[in-house]
Design a protein around this motif. Structure first.
Motif, short mmCIF file in Angstrom:
data_model
loop_
_atom_site.label_atom_id
_atom_site.label_comp_id
_atom_site.label_asym_id
_atom_site.label_seq_id
_atom_site.Cartn_x
_atom_site.Cartn_y
_atom_site.Cartn_z
N ARG A 80 0.81 -1.21 0.00
CA ARG A 80 0.00 0.00 0.00
C ARG A 80 0.85 1.26 0.00
O ARG A 80 0.53 2.24 -0.66
CB ARG A 80 -0.92 0.02 1.24
CG ARG A 80 -2.12 -0.92 1.12
CD ARG A 80 -2.96 -0.60 -0.08
NE ARG A 80 -4.22 -1.35 -0.09
CZ ARG A 80 -4.88 -1.68 -1.19
NH1 ARG A 80 -4.39 -1.34 -2.37
NH2 ARG A 80 -6.02 -2.33 -1.12
N LEU A 94 0.52 4.48 10.69
CA LEU A 94 -0.34 3.78 9.75
C LEU A 94 -1.55 3.14 10.41
O LEU A 94 -2.44 2.65 9.73
CB LEU A 94 0.45 2.70 8.99
CG LEU A 94 1.32 3.19 7.83
CD1 LEU A 94 2.15 2.05 7.28
CD2 LEU A 94 0.46 3.78 6.73
N ARG A 132 -3.95 4.38 11.63
CA ARG A 132 -5.19 5.04 11.24
C ARG A 132 -5.74 4.44 9.95
O ARG A 132 -6.93 4.18 9.84
CB ARG A 132 -4.95 6.53 11.00
CG ARG A 132 -4.59 7.29 12.23
CD ARG A 132 -4.26 8.73 11.83
NE ARG A 132 -3.30 9.32 12.75
CZ ARG A 132 -3.68 9.95 13.86
NH1 ARG A 132 -4.95 10.05 14.16
NH2 ARG A 132 -2.78 10.46 14.66
N SER A 133 -4.88 4.26 8.97
CA SER A 133 -5.39 3.79 7.68
C SER A 133 -5.46 2.29 7.58
O SER A 133 -6.24 1.75 6.81
CB SER A 133 -4.53 4.31 6.52
OG SER A 133 -3.45 5.04 6.98
N ASP A 147 3.37 10.18 12.88
CA ASP A 147 2.49 10.03 11.72
C ASP A 147 3.12 10.70 10.51
O ASP A 147 3.37 11.90 10.51
CB ASP A 147 1.12 10.66 12.01
CG ASP A 147 0.13 10.32 10.90
OD1 ASP A 147 0.58 9.77 9.87
OD2 ASP A 147 -1.06 10.60 11.09
N TYR A 191 0.63 9.20 5.72
CA TYR A 191 0.11 8.30 4.68
C TYR A 191 -1.34 8.03 4.97
O TYR A 191 -1.70 7.62 6.06
CB TYR A 191 0.87 6.98 4.68
CG TYR A 191 2.32 7.10 4.29
CD1 TYR A 191 2.68 7.34 2.96
CD2 TYR A 191 3.32 6.97 5.24
CE1 TYR A 191 4.01 7.45 2.61
CE2 TYR A 191 4.64 7.09 4.89
CZ TYR A 191 4.99 7.33 3.57
OH TYR A 191 6.30 7.44 3.23
N ARG A 192 -2.16 8.25 3.95
CA ARG A 192 -3.57 7.89 4.10
C ARG A 192 -3.87 6.88 3.01
O ARG A 192 -4.29 7.24 1.92
CB ARG A 192 -4.45 9.13 3.97
CG ARG A 192 -4.26 10.13 5.10
CD ARG A 192 -4.66 9.55 6.47
NE ARG A 192 -4.33 10.47 7.55
CZ ARG A 192 -3.21 10.41 8.27
NH1 ARG A 192 -2.31 9.46 8.04
NH2 ARG A 192 -2.98 11.28 9.22
N LYS A 229 -5.24 2.89 1.65
CA LYS A 229 -6.32 1.93 1.86
C LYS A 229 -5.82 0.78 2.73
O LYS A 229 -4.63 0.50 2.79
CB LYS A 229 -6.80 1.38 0.52
CG LYS A 229 -7.76 2.32 -0.19
CD LYS A 229 -8.55 1.60 -1.26
CE LYS A 229 -7.74 1.50 -2.53
NZ LYS A 229 -8.50 0.96 -3.66
N GLU A 230 -6.77 0.14 3.39
CA GLU A 230 -6.45 -1.07 4.13
C GLU A 230 -5.97 -2.13 3.14
O GLU A 230 -6.23 -2.03 1.94
CB GLU A 230 -7.72 -1.54 4.88
CG GLU A 230 -7.57 -2.79 5.71
CD GLU A 230 -6.42 -2.75 6.70
OE1 GLU A 230 -5.29 -3.05 6.27
OE2 GLU A 230 -6.63 -2.44 7.87
N MET A 272 -3.25 7.63 -1.83
CA MET A 272 -2.21 7.93 -0.83
C MET A 272 -1.93 9.43 -0.82
O MET A 272 -1.56 10.02 -1.83
CB MET A 272 -0.94 7.18 -1.20
CG MET A 272 0.10 7.23 -0.13
SD MET A 272 1.49 6.14 -0.54
CE MET A 272 2.57 7.27 -1.38
#
Lengths: 567, 488, 100, 498
Positions: A321, A333, A335-336, A406, A409-410, A412-413, C1
């Motif tokens: 990811r 990570l 969080r995401s 932090d 990075y946002r 996807k799982e 991302m």
């Protein structure tokens, strides 16, 4: 029914090879069936096989036993097949068909090697694991992976060649190729020992693990982490159980990789170092050689495959990811990727031997065996290693990847199939810890052991908690090694730097030597050619048309010569 | 009666050269004829298997060249194996050559196919030679008929290569091989290949035997033991099917086959072992193995790299001979087969790559694997076989060579063979790995696809052969082993 | 991302982080306290001393970490030390964020 | 009648060409001259063959000229030794006759064509005479006949240098002839006889005299000059190069061979092996000279730019091989020398004929002229290639047989240095043959000559060339009869008897 079960054709290894063929030629839609279903079916087949030597094939005057089923091989075969199914699930989303084919061939070879009843069969499958696995590295499709892959393959083949040479010498010495206790009494035994040692990551021979595993694909690293090294542990348990030399070797293995792991930035490489350290526990246990110790080695191999696989899966998910697993780039990570975070923590706890998790019930068997044999020094070393293991990978990996600072990075799982695989593996890690009886029932030797005594649980918790405390204090005091980009020298320096430099030096000198020799040759050669041309060439003394007078002179000279000789 | 079969088999391809010339104007007919000739030859050779397995040894004295020196054909297992390899791979090479020559619009294709037929006739002649003189006759014939093949392009480069090729081969054969045969004849009164050798009991001493063996090995320049290996890379100027024929089947195998045959049937294994006549070549061959591999690593030209690989691999067989043991001889003959299949596949691949996209340097192959999957898969299989990894045929020849080394208690040879395997990985397996896994360079033209089917099908077949031989090596071992006396 | 500014605060300095730290301390104290409450089964003798396991766990980590800190300057090298990085992969060349 | 013919055959072999020569002059017309030439050549070839068979059966055929019994009259003797040489001379002559017509028509002015035929016939007669005569003085006479006719033949060469070459040859040849005459005179003085068999029986009592020793020296040097034995070879390259093609081909295949025959006829038959090689070190001298000849002449051949000259130098080297064989003075050595004498005649004849065919087309014989002719004249070029291979000694050719028997003989005699020299010379021959073959096949034709330089030589030339090539291959594959004959000859010589 049981007719065909005794034949070589009934090997679970062949089932996996067949699955590889199917993956290669069938559409993607069906891959899940082959990747997960066939290993599961092969697992059933393995348990259907009666104990004993099967699959006898006569080849070159040797009786090869391609299928030996007993407690030890069945346990190893079972865990290999189980993890093949789990990794198959994990890799379902991978589009690259080649990786699936390679991993099935790899798993099949590993299973085949475990079931080998003789050294020739072992050698064949042993090389099979080497060839098939390298594709999992090359499949990363980078220049670096290409180089690393070649290096990895060479080391694996060295191991195979040592096994081959050892087998040949062993056979000449003993007349037998049976794969049973070999011992270090002969040159053949030593060579085979060294062969196993390379794959088991003995100190100084270990570095291929840390070099290669982090460079493989997301999926490849998970697969790689399972088979090769544990196959070597199996081979050691089969051939060198009770060899005293293994105890110091294993003891060293348990400590030094962790020091490297502490300052390593690439989290998959951190895991590779820790993998090496866990192998040390098993090696020590095999060195002890008592039924309890061997059971401990076997149990720990099972537990280890599961939690280490789980940890590599989570890091793979992160790499998949985020695109990197460098501790210096990661953080926050959770969080995401909350599910992955949980799985990683489960893996970390299992790895740290927290009670109710898998390693607790296996590692303590080894520790206990050492205690019963009164090996105090090694016992302490392993205890120290266990404590340190709580930090790396226990805390370092989940903490720096998912918490810490932090990095924003946002992502996807992880994909669903990965989560499913991680979840199943995590469940197994816990199940083994909670219900150790099921695992113990499968162990090959007669030895009763109970991990869950009060004192043992408390002592273990003390060890882990205070190690964690030390970490917290060090971290707060900013004494814990920072995550800095870079790499650390290891024994690979010898063959990545020193050896190439040496070869290059040798090449340079031989090239210049050759040039010098050629120069001498060509100079003298051209001189000789000049001389020949001047003597025999068109205007040369020999080939020129002599005047009649000169010709006559020769006639006279020759006549005079004859006359002088005759008189 | 059965002896005439041998004559017929030797003569058949040479006789068919005439119709092939006659059909020069109709390429389809000409090539069909070539392939049919090859298949008939193969069938003929296969028919010999049965009688030989039953212990028959067809034999015929055709006529005497000089008193006591006959044109003598006789077939025994080593020869049969060489004949099978040559006759088996020739039709494939012909099919491949048809695809290649047309794909690259080569000139003078008729001459090419004629020389091909004559070369195979020479190979079969060598395989069935019953004495040294007959062997020598066909050995020289092969040198001569392959010369036009090597210099096929006719330009300055191929003239230079051809000069080295024929110069070195003729120099060694006339300078060393011929005197060696004369000496053998003078001291033993015969040149017939005889089980157990003909030199034992002739009073030739250890030093003499050693010298004679050296004359033979260096005289057989086709075996390419350093330093008489230079002709082999020089011959790379030839079109690729020629390289395949030269470096996998006919020429080089003829050389090592001659070495093997001389060791077994002229010196005799026992005699060679007792006098240690062959012992120096354990080390000279070892040196060649390592040195050739080392050179190959630095060759960027694909065919040149394969040529140096061949030099190293040939010395495996010389090494097997030099062990002067049954195991050594068996492993040598097995390696003749396995290397033939492996190397011809590699050359086929090199040619297919050249036909498809005109690339001949290793560094240009990055990323081609996706466009040419079959070719590079075949390349991988053949490379693994040459490295000696299961489940490829090469694994067994390496295994037996190692067993043989251990058998004569030369453990250092085990190290040499092992090191050679590793070097092989570096220079052979590196190639498909690049093609499959490294990104192609920017100027890769779009639309590169597999070479024509006539090129691809043969290389798939030979690659499959590399795998099949892993499972079928057993009969070869038994067959040769039994022929040499007792089980292998 | 997506990547917002990188200078977010360290986790441990947040209030939230103090809770688990404190919990850990509490657990440690409890475990030391438990020393009095159970019967030990030492293998050798020295492992039966008071707080042996706690001490080993704590000391090990301190010593190992300090050792590692010593080791790093000796063996640490630039990421492309062996020159095997892929050409044209920016990730390795750019100066990414690091601690401290 | 037939028996009568058989009885007269030894004389007829000489007489037929000798009588045919004036007939040719009388006929004058080209085609008639040629027809007579062909008839004469094939007739003597046929007779030579019959004589060969007869000699093989009877061991020896003797003929007293004019009915005068030896030692008073002139005796013609055909034994296994000279029967082979006779066969070679007449055989090559027969093939030359096929070859001659087109070649002479192309190279010689039409009005003088008949002269060539006449001179060739005289030359043949002389050579045949040398071969079969049993009389020393008679041998000298025939030698002069053949020599004089060859001077004239060479002088007829198409280039002006031919005259000078012929003149030089004439001087040298005359010196050689004179030496021979002196030698014969000395022997006659000591023994009072000229018949060889008679000489052989009368010489031993006076062998220790300086006169006889000097006689041997004069005879050997004189004949060696004719045989172009190193270092008396210098007349040869020019003579062969500038002579008309048909003359080069015929003389190269026969003249020097016959001279060598004569040397060893004297040495073995008249003086005897024990005397020449035992008492006197003739063998050592000849071996040294032949070794030098092999190497030096081969080296010189490598540097030549004219193919005929190259072949001429190669001939000098090959004479070294032949003499080396004879000079070993062992049965194996003599038979090897004899085998190579025959084989080299076939090889050189074939090669000169092939070059002559190329010359016929190109009007030049330099290597540069030959560039690209492999495509323009494939049949002729192929003949040259096969002949070249035979010269190198590739198996299945006559050259291989020579090399094999020579090597065997040298090994048997433990002359390892000579073995090395022989092999080295063979390797050098690869180079000079290779140069020509490369020119034939790998160099492009010069653009300006393409239009007329295409097409094969006339059938007669090709036929003759390929007949010799076929003989090469036939001997290469089955040399047992040839070696058997040579061994019988050697046994006869070693026995000392004629």
């Amino acid at each position: 029914m049981s007719d065909w079960l005794g034949q070589a054709i009934a090997s679970p290894a062949l089932a996996l090879f067949f699955a590889a063929l199917l993956v290669a030629v069938t559409p993607r839609l069906l891959h899940g069936l082959w990747l997960v279903g066939v290993p599961a079916a092969a697992l059933a087949l393995l348990f259907a096989l009666p104990e004993g030597m099967h699959g006898t094939v006569s080849m070159f005057g040797h009786e090869l036993s391609t299928l030996r089923v007993d407690g030890l091989s069945r346990l190893w075969g079972a865990i290999f097949l189980l993890s093949a199914a789990l990794t198959g699930l994990y890799g379902l989303n991978v589009k690259d068909r080649l990786q699936h084919v390679a991993s099935l061939l790899y798993a099949g070879s590993a299973v085949g090697a475990v079931l080998a009843g003789d050294l020739v069969t072992l050698f064949l499958f042993w090389e099979g694991t080497a060839i098939s696995s390298v594709f999992l590295i090359w499949a990363r499709r980078t220049v670096r992976a290409h180089i690393v892959g070649v290096r990895y393959l060479i080391i694996q083949v060295i191991s195979g060649l040592l096994l081959m040479v050892g087998t040949i010498i062993h056979q000449r010495a003993t007349g037998s190729i049976a794969f049973n206790t070999l011992g270090l009494d002969s040159a053949g035994g030593w060579l085979i020992f060294l062969s196993f040692g390379i794959k088991a990551g003995f100190p100084l021979l270990h570095n291929w693990i840390q070099d290669a595993y982090p460079e493989a694909t997301v999926y490849g690293t998970v697969v790689l982490s399972i088979f090769t090294t544990k196959l070597a542990i199996y081979a050691l348990a089969r051939g060198f159980a009770g060899t005293d030399l293994l105890i110091p070797i294993g003891a060293v293995m348990t400590i030094f990789p962790l020091i490297f792991a502490l300052i390593e930035n690439d989290l998959r490489r951190v895991l590779a170092y820790c993998l090496n350290n866990q192998l040390g526990f098993m090696v020590v246990a095999i060195g002890i050689g008592t039924p309890l110790a061997l059971n401990g080695a076997a149990a720990h191999a099972v537990a280890h495959i599961l939690y280490k696989g789980l940890l590599f899966m989570t890091m793979g998910a992160v790499l998949y990811r985020v695109g990197t697993v460098k501790a210096s780039q990661l953080g926050g990570l959770y969080r995401s990727m909350p599910a992955t975070t949980v799985f990683c923590i489960v893996g970390a706890m299992a790895s740290s031997a927290v009670p109710l998790f898998s390693a607790f019930v296996s590692k303590s068997m080894i520790q206990g065996a050492l205690g019963y044999e009164h090996m105090a020094v090694v016992w302490v070393v392993l205890l120290v290693a266990a404590g340190l293991g709580a930090i790396v990978p226990g805390i370092k990996v989940p903490f720096f990847a998912f918490f810490h600072r932090d990095r924003g990075y946002r992502v996807k799982e992880a994909p669903f199939n990965m989560q499913l695989a991680m979840g199943a593996t995590a469940l197994l890690c816990i199940a083994v810890g909670v219900f150790p009886g099921a695992l113990y029932a499968l162990l090959p030797y007669e030895a009763t052991y109970n991990a869950y005594t009060l004192s043992h649980v408390i002592n273990q918790l003390q060890l882990l908690a205070f190690a964690a405390l030390a970490f917290v204090l060090l971290y707060a005091a900013r004494l814990f090694p920072a995550n800095v980009r870079g790499l650390n020298l290891d024994t690979d320096w010898a063959y990545r730097r020193a050896l190439p430099a040496l070869v290059e030096r040798f090449r340079q000198s031989s090239v210049s030597l050759r040039a010098r020799v050629m120069h001498v040759f060509s100079r003298n050669g051209s001189r000789a050619a000049d001389w020949l041309a001047s003597a025999f060439g068109l205007g040369g003394a020999m080939a020129r048309t002599w005047t009649t007078g000169v010709m006559l002179l020769w006639v006279i000279v020759l006549l005079a010569l004859y006359l002088v000789i005759y008189y | 009666m059965s002896g005439w079969w041998l004559v017929a088999l030797v003569a058949w391809p040479a006789l068919m050269a005439a119709p092939i010339v006659a059909c020069g104007r109709w390429p389809n007919l000409r090539e069909t004829l070539s392939v049919i000739t090859g298949l008939v030859l193969l069938a003929g050779v296969i028919l010999q298997i049965g009688p030989l397995v039953d212990g028959g040894r067809p034999d015929i004295l055709l006529f005497s060249i000089l008193p006591g020196l006959d044109l003598h054909f006789a077939l025994e297992p080593l020869g049969l194996i060489f004949a099978l390899v040559a006759a088996g791979l020739w039709p494939l090479t012909t099919i491949y050559a048809a695809g290649y020559m047309r794909g690259n619009r080569e000139p003078d294709q008729t001459r090419f196919f004629v020389c091909f037929a004559l070369a195979i006739s020479a190979a079969i002649g060598m395989a069935m030679a019953g004495n040294l003189v007959t062997l020598f006759v066909f050995y020289e014939m092969m040198t001569l008929v392959t010369y036009p093949l090597v210099t096929h392009h006719g330009d300055a480069e191929s003239r230079e290569g051809g000069r080295t090729y024929i110069g070195l081969l003729m120099t060694t054969s006339i300078g060393f091989f011929l005197p060696a045969i004369v000496i053998t004849w003078l001291i033993s009164g015969t040149t017939d290949f005889t089980a157990g050798g003909i030199l034992a009991g002739t009073g030739i001493g250890s030093v003499g035997a050693m010298g004679l063996y050296a004359l033979f090995i260096y005289g057989i320049g086709k075996a390419a033991v350093m330093p008489v290996h230079r002709w082999l890379p020089a011959a790379m100027v030839a079109p690729t099917p020629v390289s395949a024929l030269l470096h996998a089947v006919a020429v080089v195998k003829a050389g090592v086959f001659a070495v093997l045959k001389i060791t077994v049937y002229v010196f005799g294994l026992d005699f060679a072992y007792q006098t240690s006549a062959t012992a120096p070549f354990l080390w000279l061959a070892s040196f060649t193995i390592i040195a050739a591999s080392a050179v190959a690593i630095y060759c960027d030209n694909l065919k040149k790299r394969l040529a140096y690989s061949t030099i190293g691999q040939l010395s495996y067989i010389v090494l097997g001979s030099a062990m002067a043991s049954k195991l050594g001889a068996v492993s040598g003959s097995l390696h003749i087969v396995t290397h033939a299949f492996g190397k011809i596949t590699l050359f086929f691949c090199a040619g297919a790559i050249y036909t498809a996209c005109h690339r001949k340097y290793v560094s240009e192959l990055n990323g081609l694997g996706r466009a040419m999957p079959l070719t590079f898969t075949a390349f991988t299989i053949a490379a693994l076989s040459l490295i000696g990894l299961p489940p490829m045929a090469g694994a067994w020849s390496k295994w037996y060579l190692m067993s043989g080394s251990a058998g004569v208690e030369e453990y250092a040879l085990l190290g040499v063979l092992a090191l050679s395997s590793l070097l092989n990985i570096v220079y052979l397996l590196d190639i498909p790995a690049r093609a499959f896994f490294l990104p192609g360079d920017a100027e890769t033209p779009k639309g590169i696809a597999e070479a024509p089917a006539a090129c691809v099908i043969p290389l798939c077949i030979t690659a499959a052969g590399c795998i099949a031989l892993f499972f079928l090596a057993h009969p070869i071992i038994d067959f040769v082993g039994t022929a040499l006396g007792g089980p292998a | 991302m997506s990547r917002p500014p990188v200078n977010t605060p360290r986790l441990l300095s947040e209030r939230a982080a103090r809770i688990p730290a404190a919990a850990l301390l509490a657990v440690c104290l409890m475990l030391v306290g438990a020393e009095f409450a159970y019967e030990k089964h030492p293998y050798f003798g020295f492992d039966g001393f008071f707080g042996f396991y706690a001490l080993v766990g704590f000391a090990t980590v301190i010593v190992a970490v300090l050792l590692a800190r010593l080791l790093r300057p000796m063996i640490g090298r630039h990421e492309n030390h062996y020159g095997e990085a892929d050409p044209g992969i920016a990730e390795l060349d750019s100066e990414g964020p690091t601690d401290e | 009648m037939i028996t009568h013919f058989f009885n007269q055959m030894p004389a007829l072999v000489v007489v037929v060409p000798m009588l045919a020569a004036p007939l040719v002059v009388l006929a004058h017309r080209q085609w008639a001259a040629w027809l007579i030439f062909v008839g004469a050549c094939w007739a003597i070839f046929g007779m030579a063959f019959l004589l060969f068979v007869e000699a093989k059966i009877a061991g020896q055929v003797s003929y007293a000229v004019g009915g005068w019994a030896p030692p008073f009259g002139i005796q013609l003797v055909i034994d296994p030794f000279n029967a082979l040489v006779l066969l070679l001379v007449t055989g090559v002559a027969a093939l030359t006759s096929l070859y001659a017509r087109a070649s002479i028509a192309a190279e010689i002015v039409a009005e003088r064509g008949y002269l060539v035929y006449a001179l060739l016939l005289l030359c043949i007669a002389g050579l045949v005479g040398i071969t079969i005569t049993g009389d020393a003085f008679n041998l000298f006479v025939f030698l002069e006949i053949s020599s004089l006719s060859s001077y004239a033949l060479i002088a007829m060469g198409p280039k002006r240098r031919a005259l000078l070459s012929a003149f030089q040859y004439l001087i040298m040849g005359t010196v050689g002839g004179t030496f021979l005459l002196i030698g014969i005179g000395l022997v006659f003085m000591m023994t009072g006889t000229l018949n060889m068999a008679d000489l052989a029986s009368r010489l031993p009592p006076v062998a220790d005299t300086h006169t006889v020793q000097a006689a041997l020296a004069f005879i050997v040097v004189g004949l060696s000059l004719k045989a172009a034995l190193f270092p008396l070879h210098v007349w040869l390259p020019n003579a062969y190069t500038y002579a008309p093609s048909v003359v080069s081909a015929f003389i190269s295949a026969t003249a020097t061979k016959v001279a060598v025959y004569a040397v060893f006829r004297f040495v073995f038959t008249v003086f005897g092996v024990d005397y020449a090689f035992g008492t006197l070190p003739l063998g050592e001298v000849l071996l040294v000279l032949s070794a030098i000849a092999m190497i030096a002449a081969s080296l010189a051949a490598i540097f030549q730019t004219d193919v005929k000259r190259l072949l001429a130098w190669s001939s000098i080297a090959q004479m070294g091989y032949i003499v080396a064989g004879f000079a070993l003075a062992t049965p194996d050595g003599i038979s090897a020398g004899l085998v190579h004498l025959l084989n080299h005649g076939l090889i050189k004849g074939a090669l000169f004929m092939a070059v002559g065919a190329l010359f016929w087309r190109l009007r030049g014989s330099s290597i540069n002229d030959l560039a690209g002719m492999g495509r323009a004249m494939p049949v002729t070029s192929a003949a040259f290639v096969v002949g070249g291979l035979s010269l190198i000694g590739v198996p299945a050719t006559a050259g291989f047989i020579s090399k094999w028997v020579l090597l065997s003989a040298l090994f048997e005699a433990h002359r390892y240095l000579l073995v090395a020299m022989l092999l080295l010379a063979s390797l050098l021959s690869i180079i000079y043959v290779g140069r020509v073959i490369e020119a034939l096949y790998f160099r492009a034709r010069p653009d300006d000559v393409t239009e007329h330089a295409h097409g094969e030589a006339p059938l007669g030339m090709q036929l003759a060339t390929w007949a010799l090539i076929a003989a090469n291959i036939a001997i290469g594959l089955h040399a047992t009869p040839e070696l058997g004959a040579a061994q019988r000859a050697a046994a006869g010589l070693m026995g000392g008897g004629t």
